[in-house]
Design a protein around this motif. Structure first.
Motif, PDB file in Angstrom:
ATOM      1  N   PHE A 127      -0.499   3.495  -1.330  1.00 58.62           N
ATOM      2  CA  PHE A 127      -0.393   2.703  -2.430  1.00 58.62           C
ATOM      3  C   PHE A 127      -1.711   2.486  -3.271  1.00 58.62           C
ATOM      4  O   PHE A 127      -1.650   2.634  -4.260  1.00 58.62           O
ATOM      5  CB  PHE A 127       0.160   1.354  -2.046  1.00 58.62           C
ATOM      6  CG  PHE A 127       1.393   1.388  -1.365  1.00 58.62           C
ATOM      7  CD1 PHE A 127       2.432   1.412  -2.218  1.00 58.62           C
ATOM      8  CD2 PHE A 127       1.452   1.153  -0.144  1.00 58.62           C
ATOM      9  CE1 PHE A 127       3.796   1.492  -1.243  1.00 58.62           C
ATOM     10  CE2 PHE A 127       2.590   1.049   0.474  1.00 58.62           C
ATOM     11  CZ  PHE A 127       3.899   1.334  -0.189  1.00 58.62           C
ATOM     12  N   ARG A 146      -2.266   3.513  -7.170  1.00 52.06           N
ATOM     13  CA  ARG A 146      -2.754   2.931  -8.237  1.00 52.06           C
ATOM     14  C   ARG A 146      -3.901   3.649  -9.058  1.00 52.06           C
ATOM     15  O   ARG A 146      -4.001   3.165 -10.313  1.00 52.06           O
ATOM     16  CB  ARG A 146      -3.290   1.589  -7.707  1.00 52.06           C
ATOM     17  CG  ARG A 146      -2.358   0.449  -7.190  1.00 52.06           C
ATOM     18  CD  ARG A 146      -2.958  -0.897  -6.703  1.00 52.06           C
ATOM     19  NE  ARG A 146      -3.849  -1.418  -7.907  1.00 52.06           N
ATOM     20  CZ  ARG A 146      -5.081  -2.025  -7.171  1.00 52.06           C
ATOM     21  NH1 ARG A 146      -5.339  -2.005  -5.840  1.00 52.06           N
ATOM     22  NH2 ARG A 146      -5.548  -2.569  -8.411  1.00 52.06           N
ATOM     23  N   GLY A 162      13.384   2.942   0.409  1.00 57.19           N
ATOM     24  CA  GLY A 162      12.285   2.194   0.146  1.00 57.19           C
ATOM     25  C   GLY A 162      11.247   2.994  -0.931  1.00 57.19           C
ATOM     26  O   GLY A 162      10.900   2.670  -1.896  1.00 57.19           O
ATOM     27  N   ILE A 163      11.062   4.577  -0.505  1.00 62.78           N
ATOM     28  CA  ILE A 163      10.299   5.289  -1.337  1.00 62.78           C
ATOM     29  C   ILE A 163      10.955   5.541  -2.523  1.00 62.78           C
ATOM     30  O   ILE A 163      10.141   5.527  -3.644  1.00 62.78           O
ATOM     31  CB  ILE A 163      10.189   6.669  -0.541  1.00 62.78           C
ATOM     32  CG1 ILE A 163       9.082   6.381   0.773  1.00 62.78           C
ATOM     33  CG2 ILE A 163       9.254   7.652  -1.536  1.00 62.78           C
ATOM     34  CD1 ILE A 163       8.907   7.555   1.613  1.00 62.78           C
ATOM     35  N   ARG A 186      13.141   3.682  -4.326  1.00 65.64           N
ATOM     36  CA  ARG A 186      12.775   2.401  -5.240  1.00 65.64           C
ATOM     37  C   ARG A 186      11.615   2.186  -5.802  1.00 65.64           C
ATOM     38  O   ARG A 186      11.068   1.881  -6.980  1.00 65.64           O
ATOM     39  CB  ARG A 186      13.235   0.945  -4.278  1.00 65.64           C
ATOM     40  CG  ARG A 186      13.975  -0.107  -5.208  1.00 65.64           C
ATOM     41  CD  ARG A 186      14.506  -1.063  -4.102  1.00 65.64           C
ATOM     42  NE  ARG A 186      15.507  -0.458  -3.230  1.00 65.64           N
ATOM     43  CZ  ARG A 186      15.309  -0.990  -1.913  1.00 65.64           C
ATOM     44  NH1 ARG A 186      14.809  -2.014  -1.583  1.00 65.64           N
ATOM     45  NH2 ARG A 186      16.411  -0.647  -0.815  1.00 65.64           N
ATOM     46  N   LEU A 187      10.313   2.561  -4.966  1.00 66.30           N
ATOM     47  CA  LEU A 187       8.993   2.450  -5.281  1.00 66.30           C
ATOM     48  C   LEU A 187       8.999   3.606  -6.395  1.00 66.30           C
ATOM     49  O   LEU A 187       8.335   3.151  -7.599  1.00 66.30           O
ATOM     50  CB  LEU A 187       8.166   2.911  -4.112  1.00 66.30           C
ATOM     51  CG  LEU A 187       6.633   2.916  -4.365  1.00 66.30           C
ATOM     52  CD1 LEU A 187       5.967   1.744  -4.911  1.00 66.30           C
ATOM     53  CD2 LEU A 187       5.795   3.707  -3.559  1.00 66.30           C
ATOM     54  N   ALA A 188       9.354   4.844  -6.412  1.00 65.15           N
ATOM     55  CA  ALA A 188       9.180   5.895  -7.278  1.00 65.15           C
ATOM     56  C   ALA A 188       9.772   5.256  -8.657  1.00 65.15           C
ATOM     57  O   ALA A 188       9.425   5.640  -9.490  1.00 65.15           O
ATOM     58  CB  ALA A 188       9.925   7.070  -6.707  1.00 65.15           C
ATOM     59  N   SER A 208      10.563   2.390  -9.702  1.00 63.28           N
ATOM     60  CA  SER A 208       9.699   1.376 -10.607  1.00 63.28           C
ATOM     61  C   SER A 208       8.316   1.825 -11.167  1.00 63.28           C
ATOM     62  O   SER A 208       7.872   1.368 -12.015  1.00 63.28           O
ATOM     63  CB  SER A 208       9.405  -0.040  -9.675  1.00 63.28           C
ATOM     64  OG  SER A 208       9.090   0.271  -8.627  1.00 63.28           O
ATOM     65  N   LEU A 209       7.820   3.103 -10.586  1.00 62.89           N
ATOM     66  CA  LEU A 209       6.556   3.574 -11.094  1.00 62.89           C
ATOM     67  C   LEU A 209       7.056   4.722 -12.188  1.00 62.89           C
ATOM     68  O   LEU A 209       6.074   5.382 -12.404  1.00 62.89           O
ATOM     69  CB  LEU A 209       5.805   4.146 -10.021  1.00 62.89           C
ATOM     70  CG  LEU A 209       5.204   3.042  -9.049  1.00 62.89           C
ATOM     71  CD1 LEU A 209       4.610   3.688  -7.863  1.00 62.89           C
ATOM     72  CD2 LEU A 209       4.249   2.008  -9.977  1.00 62.89           C
TER      73      LEU A 209
END
Ligand code: C2E
Ligand code: MG
Ligand code: MG
Ligand code: MG
Length: 272
Positions: free
Chosen positions: A185, A189, A218-219, A221-223, A225-226
Motif C-alpha cells: 500500500f 501511494r 480484495g485485490i 476491489r482495491l485496483a 478504486s484506484l
C-alpha cells in the motif's frame, strides 16, 4: 563407524559445494559474452482480455540459448546477471527485441517487458527506453514495463521521475508478482502505476481455497478504486479462468491460453 560415516558425508558435501561453485563461475563466464554473441532471445506469452476472449498484450520473457547447454530459463541466469552487473545489457537486448517484435505485428498489441532495479537506477534508463521505442517505431502506449514490488521501492528513491516521464509519453507501468512483496500500500501511494499483476501463487488454489478467493477479490476491489487494471498470472485451468472472469478481473495470462514461445503472436486457446 559413526565417525566414518560423518566424514564420508562431509566429502559428499564438499564435492557438492565445489561443483556448485564451479557451475556458478562457469555460468558467470559464459554469461559475460552472451549478449555480444547474440545468445539472448526473447520469448513471448500472450496476455488476454478475460471478458472478451481477445489478446491485448504479450509478455517478453528472456531466454539464454547457450551453445553448449541448450535453452536456459531466467531462474538460472537473471539473478546472477543482476549480481555481476550484466543485467543492463541483457535487459536492453530484451527491450529492443520486444519492441521490434511488437511493432512488426500490425495488430496494435502491447508488449510487457520485465525491468530489474539494476537497470533503471542507471541514469540513462529513460533514454534507453525512448531509443528502443523510436528505433522500433512502437507507439509508447504499446509498451508496458513490469516492476516487482521490491523494485518499486527502489524506484521511489532513484527513478521515480524517469518512470513518471515515461508514463507521460504513454508507457504503462505494472507491478509484477503483486502481493508477494511487502508494504504494497505504501508503494501504491508513493508511486503511480497503471496495472497490477496478481502473483500466480494466489491463483493456483483459487478453486479449492475460499481464503485465496477472498484475497483476490480484495485485490480486485482495491485496483478498481484506484483505477488500475489487473492481470491474473498463472491461469492453468478453465475453473480458475471462470472464477476470475466472474470476479470481474479484466486480464489473464497462463498456460491455459498459451505457454511462452519464440513467436511474438502465438496461437491462443479460448475454448473450454
Ligand atoms: P514473471 O515476470 O512473473 O513471469 C511469469 C513467469 O511465470 C514466467 O516464467 C512464465 O513462463 C511463468 N508462467 C506463465 N504462465 C504460467 C502458468 O500458467 N503456470 C506457471 N506455473 N507458470 C507460468 P519465466 O519465463 O521462467 O520467467 C521467470 C521470471 O524471470 C519472470 O517472472 C521475471 O521475474 C524474470 N524475467 C524473465 N525475463 C526477464 C527479463 O527480460 N528481465 C528481467 N529483469 N527479468 C526477467
Ligand atoms: Mg513479469
Ligand atoms: Mg509475475
Ligand atoms: Mg514471477
Amino acid at each position: 563407524l559413526a565417525k566414518g560415516r560423518g566424514r564420508a558425508r562431509y566429502e559428499v558435501f564438499d564435492d557438492d559445494l565445489r561443483s556448485r561453485i564451479e557451475r556458478r563461475l562457469d555460468t558467470e563466464l559464459a554469461l559475460r559474452d552472451a549478449v555480444e554473441r547474440g545468445e539472448i532471445e526473447t520469448w513471448y506469452q500472450p496476455i488476454v482480455d478475460l471478458q472478451h476472449d481477445t489478446v491485448v498484450a504479450t509478455e517478453a520473457l528472456a531466454r539464454w540459448r547457450r551453445p553448449d547447454r541448450g535453452l536456459v530459463f531466467p531462474g538460472d541466469f537473471i539473478a546472477i546477471a543482476e549480481e555481476v552487473g550484466l543485467i543492463k545489457g541483457i535487459g536492453t537486448t530484451v527491450l529492443g527485441q520486444a519492441c521490434r517484435a511488437a511493432a512488426s505485428l500490425e495488430k496494435g498489441l502491447a508488449v510487457s517487458v520485465n525491468v530489474s532495479p539494476r537497470q533503471f537506477v542507471q541514469d540513462d534508463f529513460g533514454a534507453v527506453v525512448k531509443r528502443a521505442l523510436s528505433e522500433s517505431g512502437l507507439p509508447p502506449a504499446q509498451l508496458w514495463l513490469e516492476l516487482t514490488e521490491s523494485a518499486v521501492l527502489e524506484a521511489i528513491d532513484s527513478a521515480a521521475r524517469t518512470f513518471q516521464e515515461l508514463r507521460a509519453i504513454g508507457v504503462r507501468l505494472a507491478i509484477d508478482d503483486f502481493g508477494t512483496g511487502y508494504s504494497s500500500f505504501t508503494h501504491l501511494r508513493a508511486f503511480t502505476v497503471d496495472l497490477l499483476k496478481i502473483d500466480l501463487t494466489f491463483i493456483r488454489d483459487l478453486e479449492r481455497s475460499e481464503h485465496d478467493r477472498a484475497i483476490v477479490e480484495g485485490i480486485l476491489r482495491l485496483a478498481d478504486s484506484l483505477n488500475l487494471d489487473v492481470v491474473a498470472e498463472g491461469i492453468e485451468t478453465t475453473g480458475q479462468r471462470d472464477l476470475l472472469k466472474g470476479m470481474g478481473c479484466r486480464y489473464g495470462q497462463g498456460y491455459l491460453f498459451s505457454k511462452p514461445g519464440p513467436a511474438a503472436s502465438p496461437a491462443v486457446y479460448f475454448g473450454d
